[in-house]
Design a protein around this motif. Structure first.
Motif, PDB file in Angstrom:
ATOM      1  N   ARG A  14       0.817  -1.205   0.000  1.00  0.00           N
ATOM      2  CA  ARG A  14       0.000   0.000   0.000  1.00  0.00           C
ATOM      3  C   ARG A  14       0.856   1.263   0.000  1.00  0.00           C
ATOM      4  NH1 ARG A  14      -4.982  -1.354  -1.820  1.00  0.00           N
ATOM      5  NH2 ARG A  14      -5.677  -3.273  -0.805  1.00  0.00           N
ATOM      6  N   ALA A  15       0.301   2.311  -0.567  1.00  0.00           N
ATOM      7  CA  ALA A  15       1.022   3.582  -0.714  1.00  0.00           C
ATOM      8  C   ALA A  15       1.546   4.086   0.622  1.00  0.00           C
ATOM      9  CB  ALA A  15       0.120   4.623  -1.360  1.00  0.00           C
ATOM     10  N   ALA A  16       0.738   3.996   1.657  1.00  0.00           N
ATOM     11  CA  ALA A  16       1.100   4.564   2.959  1.00  0.00           C
ATOM     12  C   ALA A  16       2.236   3.812   3.628  1.00  0.00           C
ATOM     13  CB  ALA A  16      -0.121   4.580   3.872  1.00  0.00           C
ATOM     14  N   ASP A  17       2.548   2.596   3.165  1.00  0.00           N
ATOM     15  CA  ASP A  17       3.572   1.781   3.807  1.00  0.00           C
ATOM     16  C   ASP A  17       4.953   1.941   3.176  1.00  0.00           C
ATOM     17  OD1 ASP A  17       1.644   0.766   5.519  1.00  0.00           O
ATOM     18  OD2 ASP A  17       1.126  -0.870   4.151  1.00  0.00           O
ATOM     19  N   ARG A  18       5.095   2.799   2.171  1.00  0.00           N
ATOM     20  CA  ARG A  18       6.378   2.976   1.489  1.00  0.00           C
ATOM     21  C   ARG A  18       7.346   3.789   2.343  1.00  0.00           C
ATOM     22  NH1 ARG A  18       4.107   5.659  -3.895  1.00  0.00           N
ATOM     23  NH2 ARG A  18       2.981   6.776  -2.268  1.00  0.00           N
ATOM     24  N   PHE A  19       8.657   3.584   2.084  1.00  0.00           N
ATOM     25  CA  PHE A  19       9.662   4.487   2.647  1.00  0.00           C
ATOM     26  C   PHE A  19       9.404   5.885   2.107  1.00  0.00           C
ATOM     27  CE2 PHE A  19      12.304   0.479   2.291  1.00  0.00           C
ATOM     28  CZ  PHE A  19      12.301   0.204   3.653  1.00  0.00           C
ATOM     29  N   SER A  20       9.762   6.913   2.896  1.00  0.00           N
ATOM     30  CA  SER A  20       9.504   8.288   2.483  1.00  0.00           C
ATOM     31  C   SER A  20      10.717   9.166   2.734  1.00  0.00           C
ATOM     32  CB  SER A  20       8.299   8.843   3.252  1.00  0.00           C
ATOM     33  OG  SER A  20       8.057  10.192   2.920  1.00  0.00           O
ATOM     34  N   THR A  21      11.020  10.024   1.756  1.00  0.00           N
ATOM     35  CA  THR A  21      12.068  11.037   1.898  1.00  0.00           C
ATOM     36  C   THR A  21      11.439  12.408   1.673  1.00  0.00           C
ATOM     37  OG1 THR A  21      13.830   9.562   1.143  1.00  0.00           O
ATOM     38  CG2 THR A  21      14.246  11.922   0.988  1.00  0.00           C
ATOM     39  N   LEU A 208       3.047  -4.241 -10.574  1.00  0.00           N
ATOM     40  CA  LEU A 208       1.973  -3.324 -10.952  1.00  0.00           C
ATOM     41  C   LEU A 208       2.019  -2.120 -10.030  1.00  0.00           C
ATOM     42  CD1 LEU A 208      -0.851  -2.527 -12.199  1.00  0.00           C
ATOM     43  CD2 LEU A 208      -1.858  -3.968 -10.406  1.00  0.00           C
ATOM     44  N   PHE A 209       2.002  -0.916 -10.618  1.00  0.00           N
ATOM     45  CA  PHE A 209       1.999   0.311  -9.829  1.00  0.00           C
ATOM     46  C   PHE A 209       0.913   1.233 -10.360  1.00  0.00           C
ATOM     47  CE2 PHE A 209       3.641   4.602  -8.742  1.00  0.00           C
ATOM     48  CZ  PHE A 209       3.715   4.442  -7.361  1.00  0.00           C
ATOM     49  N   VAL A 210       0.044   1.691  -9.474  1.00  0.00           N
ATOM     50  CA  VAL A 210      -1.041   2.605  -9.851  1.00  0.00           C
ATOM     51  C   VAL A 210      -0.542   4.031  -9.678  1.00  0.00           C
ATOM     52  CG1 VAL A 210      -3.427   3.296  -9.434  1.00  0.00           C
ATOM     53  CG2 VAL A 210      -2.741   0.910  -9.054  1.00  0.00           C
ATOM     54  N   THR A 211      -0.451   4.764 -10.768  1.00  0.00           N
ATOM     55  CA  THR A 211       0.023   6.153 -10.688  1.00  0.00           C
ATOM     56  C   THR A 211      -1.109   7.143 -10.474  1.00  0.00           C
ATOM     57  OG1 THR A 211      -0.105   6.506 -13.078  1.00  0.00           O
ATOM     58  CG2 THR A 211       1.973   5.637 -12.199  1.00  0.00           C
ATOM     59  N   GLY A 221      -8.798  -6.792  -4.989  1.00  0.00           N
ATOM     60  CA  GLY A 221      -9.732  -5.729  -4.650  1.00  0.00           C
ATOM     61  C   GLY A 221      -9.233  -4.380  -5.084  1.00  0.00           C
ATOM     62  N   GLU A 222      -9.650  -3.345  -4.372  1.00  0.00           N
ATOM     63  CA  GLU A 222      -9.386  -1.957  -4.768  1.00  0.00           C
ATOM     64  C   GLU A 222      -7.928  -1.562  -4.543  1.00  0.00           C
ATOM     65  OE1 GLU A 222     -11.320   1.973  -5.843  1.00  0.00           O
ATOM     66  OE2 GLU A 222     -11.875  -0.143  -6.054  1.00  0.00           O
ATOM     67  N   LEU A 223      -7.356  -0.889  -5.530  1.00  0.00           N
ATOM     68  CA  LEU A 223      -6.019  -0.299  -5.443  1.00  0.00           C
ATOM     69  C   LEU A 223      -6.122   1.167  -5.847  1.00  0.00           C
ATOM     70  CD1 LEU A 223      -4.012  -3.087  -7.344  1.00  0.00           C
ATOM     71  CD2 LEU A 223      -4.051  -2.750  -4.863  1.00  0.00           C
ATOM     72  N   GLY A 224      -5.474   2.040  -5.069  1.00  0.00           N
ATOM     73  CA  GLY A 224      -5.478   3.461  -5.375  1.00  0.00           C
ATOM     74  C   GLY A 224      -4.110   3.954  -5.784  1.00  0.00           C
ATOM     75  N   ALA A 228       0.838  -0.751  -4.977  1.00  0.00           N
ATOM     76  CA  ALA A 228       1.587  -1.621  -5.877  1.00  0.00           C
ATOM     77  C   ALA A 228       1.290  -3.077  -5.541  1.00  0.00           C
ATOM     78  CB  ALA A 228       3.084  -1.351  -5.766  1.00  0.00           C
ATOM     79  N   VAL A 229       1.486  -3.942  -6.521  1.00  0.00           N
ATOM     80  CA  VAL A 229       1.358  -5.380  -6.317  1.00  0.00           C
ATOM     81  C   VAL A 229       2.546  -6.062  -6.983  1.00  0.00           C
ATOM     82  CG1 VAL A 229      -0.084  -7.428  -6.591  1.00  0.00           C
ATOM     83  CG2 VAL A 229      -1.168  -5.180  -6.350  1.00  0.00           C
ATOM     84  N   ARG A 230       3.180  -6.972  -6.239  1.00  0.00           N
ATOM     85  CA  ARG A 230       4.288  -7.774  -6.758  1.00  0.00           C
ATOM     86  C   ARG A 230       3.793  -9.204  -6.971  1.00  0.00           C
ATOM     87  NH1 ARG A 230       9.052  -5.597  -2.570  1.00  0.00           N
ATOM     88  NH2 ARG A 230       8.395  -3.402  -2.662  1.00  0.00           N
TER      89      ARG A 230
END
Length: 258
Positions: A14-21, A208-211, A221-224, A228-230
């Motif tokens: 999920r987007a919120a779980d990514r590393f962030s800079t 798969l990455f949803v931009t 299910g739903e992806l926003g 991403a899905v590996r």
């Protein structure tokens, strides 16, 4: 590169779980270990080492910096980005245009927000952030001559289906795709309209990455945006746009050892 015995799997990130800079002018989200963010369990998927989702403020960007032995593909979601490198290449990258830089024996380049456009409503130049995804793939061999290529695929994307935009796979030679120095990997893009469905490739490794927008993925299910899905040893799932969307799909037939 190596081929291995694979255990089928679908790994949702999920987007919120990514590393962030966060650097003030830069909001960067990393799908894999990058810079000071390191997780030995999350260094790559298939041939894909980097999938950075970046937003860069107006009048700023990445100053000149080096790369070596890497295939770097850039895809702009919104705004425009100026590229300049030490091999004399330059270009403006915008939505619907794929760009590849082969770092090879070594190259220096910069990337800046090209935000100048005329705002007729206010009679002045307007500035906006640039949002882009940058992806790094290991080349087949080290020490190639540095190179640059870009190709507009906006017209092809009108179909709503998957369009090959960057590939080293033989079956894409002479296709829409720009070339990369990796015969096991291909990047596809799609802009499915709301209610439109498409089928993902069947390959040992998919990313798969949803931009933009939202999609419903069979079995998930739903992806926003930012999700991403590996996929490992599985593919062929149906993807349906819940609303107008854009997705990037890496199809990969080998992985990095280790």
């Amino acid at each position: 590169m190596s081929t291995v015995t694979l255990t089928p799997g679908v790994d949702v990130r999920r987007a919120a779980d990514r590393f962030s800079t966060q650097w003030g002018w830069l909001d960067s989200k990393h799908s894999f270990s990058f810079g000071r963010h390191h997780d030995p369990r999350n260094t790559h998927h298939g041939m894909l080492l980097v999938n950075n989702d970046d937003v860069v403020d107006p009048d700023t960007g990445f100053d000149t910096h080096p790369h070596r032995d890497m295939e770097i593909v850039t895809w702009v979601v919104r705004g425009s980005l100026v590229h300049q490198d030490s091999s004399g290449h330059s270009g403006v990258i915008y939505p619907g245009l794929a760009q590849r830089m082969s770092a090879g024996t070594g190259i220096l380049h910069s990337e800046k927000n090209d935000s100048w456009r005329f705002d007729a409503a206010h009679g002045e130049a307007a500035r906006e952030p640039v949002h882009f995804v940058q992806m790094w793939v290991l080349p087949d061999e080290a020490g190639v001559t540095p190179g640059y290529q870009q190709q507009e695929v906006d017209a092809e994307l009108l179909s709503g289906g998957l369009v090959p935009v960057a590939s080293g796979m033989p079956q894409h030679a002479g296709d829409t795709a720009i070339s990369i120095h990796n015969r096991y990997a291909a990047l596809h893009a799609a802009r499915p309209g709301a209610g439109t469905s498409l089928e993902l490739p069947d390959a040992p490794f998919l990313h798969l990455f949803v931009t933009d927008g939202a999609v419903d993925l069979e079995g998930v299910g739903e992806l926003g945006a930012g999700d991403a899905v590996r996929f490992t040893a599985t593919g062929g799932q149906r993807l349906t746009a819940s609303r107008d969307a854009e997705v990037l799909v890496w199809e990969m037939h080998a992985t990095i050892p280790g």
